[in-house]
Enzyme design. Structure first.
Site, PDB file in Angstrom:
ATOM      1  N   ARG A  36      28.883 -16.345 -20.795  1.00  0.00           N
ATOM      2  CA  ARG A  36      28.352 -17.268 -21.990  1.00  0.00           C
ATOM      3  C   ARG A  36      29.132 -17.272 -23.107  1.00  0.00           C
ATOM      4  O   ARG A  36      29.324 -18.192 -24.103  1.00  0.00           O
ATOM      5  CB  ARG A  36      26.848 -16.882 -22.404  1.00  0.00           C
ATOM      6  CG  ARG A  36      26.711 -15.411 -22.893  1.00  0.00           C
ATOM      7  CD  ARG A  36      25.395 -15.200 -23.061  1.00  0.00           C
ATOM      8  NE  ARG A  36      25.047 -13.658 -23.145  1.00  0.00           N
ATOM      9  CZ  ARG A  36      23.738 -13.291 -23.198  1.00  0.00           C
ATOM     10  NH1 ARG A  36      22.840 -14.076 -23.397  1.00  0.00           N
ATOM     11  NH2 ARG A  36      23.711 -12.231 -23.248  1.00  0.00           N
ATOM     12  N   ASN A  89      23.775 -14.165 -10.818  1.00  0.00           N
ATOM     13  CA  ASN A  89      23.682 -12.763 -11.434  1.00  0.00           C
ATOM     14  C   ASN A  89      23.243 -12.646 -12.711  1.00  0.00           C
ATOM     15  O   ASN A  89      22.746 -11.538 -13.074  1.00  0.00           O
ATOM     16  CB  ASN A  89      25.297 -12.201 -11.189  1.00  0.00           C
ATOM     17  CG  ASN A  89      25.398 -10.671 -11.732  1.00  0.00           C
ATOM     18  OD1 ASN A  89      25.061  -9.916 -11.520  1.00  0.00           O
ATOM     19  ND2 ASN A  89      25.971 -11.075 -12.953  1.00  0.00           N
ATOM     20  N   SER A 168      15.948  -7.202  -7.541  1.00  0.00           N
ATOM     21  CA  SER A 168      15.779  -5.748  -8.120  1.00  0.00           C
ATOM     22  C   SER A 168      14.794  -5.507  -7.216  1.00  0.00           C
ATOM     23  O   SER A 168      13.930  -6.160  -6.748  1.00  0.00           O
ATOM     24  CB  SER A 168      15.619  -5.759  -9.484  1.00  0.00           C
ATOM     25  OG  SER A 168      15.132  -4.598  -9.897  1.00  0.00           O
ATOM     26  N   TYR A 224      10.445  -7.858 -16.681  1.00  0.00           N
ATOM     27  CA  TYR A 224      11.541  -7.774 -15.785  1.00  0.00           C
ATOM     28  C   TYR A 224      10.969  -7.739 -14.334  1.00  0.00           C
ATOM     29  O   TYR A 224      11.477  -8.412 -13.559  1.00  0.00           O
ATOM     30  CB  TYR A 224      12.357  -6.434 -15.890  1.00  0.00           C
ATOM     31  CG  TYR A 224      13.626  -6.455 -15.244  1.00  0.00           C
ATOM     32  CD1 TYR A 224      14.559  -7.124 -15.792  1.00  0.00           C
ATOM     33  CD2 TYR A 224      13.527  -5.118 -14.215  1.00  0.00           C
ATOM     34  CE1 TYR A 224      15.986  -6.947 -14.930  1.00  0.00           C
ATOM     35  CE2 TYR A 224      14.787  -5.137 -13.514  1.00  0.00           C
ATOM     36  CZ  TYR A 224      15.795  -6.212 -13.721  1.00  0.00           C
ATOM     37  OH  TYR A 224      17.191  -6.108 -12.896  1.00  0.00           O
ATOM     38  N   LYS A 228      11.720 -10.692 -11.789  1.00  0.00           N
ATOM     39  CA  LYS A 228      12.460 -10.744 -10.375  1.00  0.00           C
ATOM     40  C   LYS A 228      11.544 -11.042  -9.181  1.00  0.00           C
ATOM     41  O   LYS A 228      12.052 -11.659  -8.346  1.00  0.00           O
ATOM     42  CB  LYS A 228      12.909  -9.142 -10.381  1.00  0.00           C
ATOM     43  CG  LYS A 228      14.018  -8.936 -11.083  1.00  0.00           C
ATOM     44  CD  LYS A 228      15.400  -9.799 -11.186  1.00  0.00           C
ATOM     45  CE  LYS A 228      16.467  -9.456 -11.863  1.00  0.00           C
ATOM     46  NZ  LYS A 228      17.535 -10.299 -11.746  1.00  0.00           N
ATOM     47  N   ASP A 258      25.553  -1.169 -18.627  1.00  0.00           N
ATOM     48  CA  ASP A 258      25.006  -1.514 -19.908  1.00  0.00           C
ATOM     49  C   ASP A 258      23.490  -1.727 -19.702  1.00  0.00           C
ATOM     50  O   ASP A 258      22.460  -1.242 -20.444  1.00  0.00           O
ATOM     51  CB  ASP A 258      25.328  -2.843 -20.304  1.00  0.00           C
ATOM     52  CG  ASP A 258      26.721  -2.557 -21.029  1.00  0.00           C
ATOM     53  OD1 ASP A 258      27.335  -1.598 -20.861  1.00  0.00           O
ATOM     54  OD2 ASP A 258      27.237  -3.501 -21.491  1.00  0.00           O
TER      55      ASP A 258
HETATM   56  N1  NAP Z   1      22.233  -2.398 -13.249  1.00  0.00           N
HETATM   57  C1  NAP Z   1      21.384  -2.115 -12.220  1.00  0.00           C
HETATM   58  O1  NAP Z   1      20.968  -1.035 -11.921  1.00  0.00           O
HETATM   59  C2  NAP Z   1      20.487  -3.374 -11.747  1.00  0.00           C
HETATM   60  C3  NAP Z   1      19.590  -2.974 -10.623  1.00  0.00           C
HETATM   61  C4  NAP Z   1      18.919  -4.024 -10.051  1.00  0.00           C
HETATM   62  C5  NAP Z   1      19.425  -5.469 -10.335  1.00  0.00           C
HETATM   63  N2  NAP Z   1      20.263  -5.706 -11.168  1.00  0.00           N
HETATM   64  C6  NAP Z   1      20.545  -7.140 -11.610  1.00  0.00           C
HETATM   65  O2  NAP Z   1      21.885  -7.209 -11.337  1.00  0.00           O
HETATM   66  C7  NAP Z   1      22.400  -8.374 -12.286  1.00  0.00           C
HETATM   67  C8  NAP Z   1      23.554  -7.979 -13.063  1.00  0.00           C
HETATM   68  O3  NAP Z   1      23.186  -7.009 -13.960  1.00  0.00           O
HETATM   69  P1  NAP Z   1      24.001  -5.789 -14.622  1.00  0.00           P
HETATM   70  O4  NAP Z   1      23.362  -4.476 -14.318  1.00  0.00           O
HETATM   71  O5  NAP Z   1      25.372  -6.005 -14.247  1.00  0.00           O
HETATM   72  O6  NAP Z   1      23.835  -6.331 -16.323  1.00  0.00           O
HETATM   73  P2  NAP Z   1      24.908  -6.186 -17.324  1.00  0.00           P
HETATM   74  O7  NAP Z   1      25.873  -5.355 -17.402  1.00  0.00           O
HETATM   75  O8  NAP Z   1      23.847  -6.496 -18.534  1.00  0.00           O
HETATM   76  O9  NAP Z   1      25.466  -7.817 -17.301  1.00  0.00           O
HETATM   77  C9  NAP Z   1      24.438  -8.925 -17.286  1.00  0.00           C
HETATM   78  C10 NAP Z   1      25.452 -10.220 -17.451  1.00  0.00           C
HETATM   79  O10 NAP Z   1      24.475 -11.383 -17.553  1.00  0.00           O
HETATM   80  C11 NAP Z   1      24.904 -12.075 -18.595  1.00  0.00           C
HETATM   81  N3  NAP Z   1      24.057 -12.828 -19.163  1.00  0.00           N
HETATM   82  C12 NAP Z   1      22.885 -12.593 -19.810  1.00  0.00           C
HETATM   83  N4  NAP Z   1      22.357 -13.655 -20.264  1.00  0.00           N
HETATM   84  C13 NAP Z   1      22.984 -14.525 -19.955  1.00  0.00           C
HETATM   85  C14 NAP Z   1      22.548 -16.226 -20.155  1.00  0.00           C
HETATM   86  N5  NAP Z   1      21.747 -16.601 -20.854  1.00  0.00           N
HETATM   87  N6  NAP Z   1      23.848 -16.825 -19.535  1.00  0.00           N
HETATM   88  C15 NAP Z   1      24.943 -16.379 -18.937  1.00  0.00           C
HETATM   89  N7  NAP Z   1      25.048 -15.217 -18.930  1.00  0.00           N
HETATM   90  C16 NAP Z   1      24.184 -14.146 -19.368  1.00  0.00           C
HETATM   91  C17 NAP Z   1      25.579 -10.994 -19.492  1.00  0.00           C
HETATM   92  O11 NAP Z   1      26.406 -11.560 -20.578  1.00  0.00           O
HETATM   93  P3  NAP Z   1      26.811 -10.978 -22.012  1.00  0.00           P
HETATM   94  O12 NAP Z   1      27.975  -9.897 -21.681  1.00  0.00           O
HETATM   95  O13 NAP Z   1      27.132 -12.037 -23.008  1.00  0.00           O
HETATM   96  O14 NAP Z   1      25.604 -10.407 -22.515  1.00  0.00           O
HETATM   97  C18 NAP Z   1      26.341  -9.934 -18.620  1.00  0.00           C
HETATM   98  O15 NAP Z   1      27.430 -10.630 -18.269  1.00  0.00           O
HETATM   99  C19 NAP Z   1      21.135  -8.726 -13.152  1.00  0.00           C
HETATM  100  O16 NAP Z   1      20.664  -9.802 -12.424  1.00  0.00           O
HETATM  101  C20 NAP Z   1      20.367  -7.428 -12.893  1.00  0.00           C
HETATM  102  O17 NAP Z   1      18.625  -7.916 -13.178  1.00  0.00           O
HETATM  103  C21 NAP Z   1      20.789  -4.806 -11.941  1.00  0.00           C
END
Ligand code: NAP
Length: 302
Positions: A36, A89, A168, A224, A228, A258
């Site tokens: 974004r 994602n 998730s 959350y 999901k 993060d």
């Molecule tokens: N981390 C885990 O342990 C975990 C576990 C299960 C599932 N997940 C899922 O994995 C996916 C990725 O998560 P992550 O852990 O990599 O999180 P992250 O590091 O916080 O990354 C989230 C990404 O989504 C972007 N984003 C948020 N709102 C947006 C919008 N309106 N338009 C476009 N981009 C947007 C963020 O952009 P900005 O940088 O601009 O904020 C960032 O690039 C998510 O769907 C999360 O629910 C994560």
């Protein structure tokens, strides 16, 4: 000559999304890394180029903004004439950490116990929580559906179309305590997109009225979990609606990143493996399934 495949990854500037872009590109896919924020996206591209990965290109995308979605769609149409892979994602977690130290000391999201302890201790009585959950529900449900709908016509030009929805373990219906609602979300033959939207509005209403416990919604991080579970249900509806596209939901693992306040178990590199596997499924692969990391799992565990 074999036709090159192209992919769009939402939220590709960091975390799991960045790694998905890197791994897809290493598999010879032309990757559109979206973010974004333009400078964060371009920085991510520079990083990948510095790793010796040239087949990535940036395009701005805020999944909550219709103009931004339309601009991305036009860009792909002009440049590639089709789309082979869409990885949904991008997400927010809808959590406001009142006490980040206590959350981490409790084990963060890294352990079931830590998440529950931290959830109870750190996420309640938060002033900005309604704003945060609105943002989360807007991106994880409304934004993700709009973005997918806009890109499906381009996926229809692909010989191997795939949609991967990053989900998730928190989307597991066992977190819900309202049996009727659980059954409704599981009954994919009768569920509709309109009904999922109504359920989300009902959740928001109950959240504001402090009726989550009373009405059997999942508890912290409740929004959350609901988002999901809704994403999993949409995945099944999309698989039913677009029968030529393999559409699956994937839990990447609990990743040190993060979103989890750096309290996960596996690295982003490890976490990206399952979404990438689902993006590269062979034609006889499953559709409408949920993968817990690399294995197919039920939408509700007992
Ligand atoms: N981390 C885990 O342990 C975990 C576990 C299960 C599932 N997940 C899922 O994995 C996916 C990725 O998560 P992550 O852990 O990599 O999180 P992250 O590091 O916080 O990354 C989230 C990404 O989504 C972007 N984003 C948020 N709102 C947006 C919008 N309106 N338009 C476009 N981009 C947007 C963020 O952009 P900005 O940088 O601009 O904020 C960032 O690039 C998510 O769907 C999360 O629910 C994560």
């Amino acid at each position: 000559m074999e036709e090159r495949r192209c992919a769009v990854v939402t939220g590709g500037n960091k975390g799991i999304g960045f790694e998905i872009c890197r791994q897809l590109a290493l598999n010879g896919i032309e990757v559109v890394l979206t973010a974004r924020n333009e400078s964060r996206g371009l920085e991510a591209i520079e990083k990948l180029n510095a790793f010796g990965i040239p087949n990535v290109v940036f395009h701005q995308l805020d999944i909550k903004n219709s103009t931004s979605i339309a601009n991305l769609s036009k860009f792909i149409e002009t440049r590639f004439k089709k789309l082979d892979i869409l990885v949904n994602n991008a997400a927010e977690n809808g959590v406001v950490y009142v006490d980040d130290k206590r959350f981490k000391d409790g084990g963060g999201f890294g352990t079931q116990f830590g998440a529950i302890q931290a959830g109870l201790g750190c996420f309640t009585n938060v002033r900005d929580i309604v704003k945060a959950i609105n943002r989360l529900l807007m991106s994880c449900t409304v934004g993700f559906v709009k973005c997918t709908e806009a890109l499906v016509p381009l996926l229809q030009f692909s010989k191997t179309p795939r949609i991967v929805n990053v989900s998730s373990v928190y989307g597991d219906l066992h977190w819900f305590r309202n049996d009727e609602l659980k059954q409704e979300l599981l009954d994919i033959e009768n569920l509709t997109e309109e009904r999922i939207d109504e359920i989300i509005q009902w959740f928001l209403k109950d959240f504001k009225a402090a009726k989550l416990h009373e009405n059997g919604w999942p508890l912290t991080p409740s929004a959350y979990k609901v988002s999901k579970a809704a994403l999993n249900a949409y995945t099944r509806l999309m698989a039913r609606k677009f029968q030529n596209i393999l559409v699956n939901a994937v839990h990447p693992g609990c990743v040190l990143i993060d979103m989890t306040s750096n309290t996960g178990i596996v690295t982003a590199e490890e976490g990206a493996k399952a979404p990438v596997m689902a993006a590269l499924l062979p034609d006889d692969g499953p559709s409408g399934a949920y993968f817990n990391k690399m294995e197919i799992a039920p939408f509700m565990t007992t």
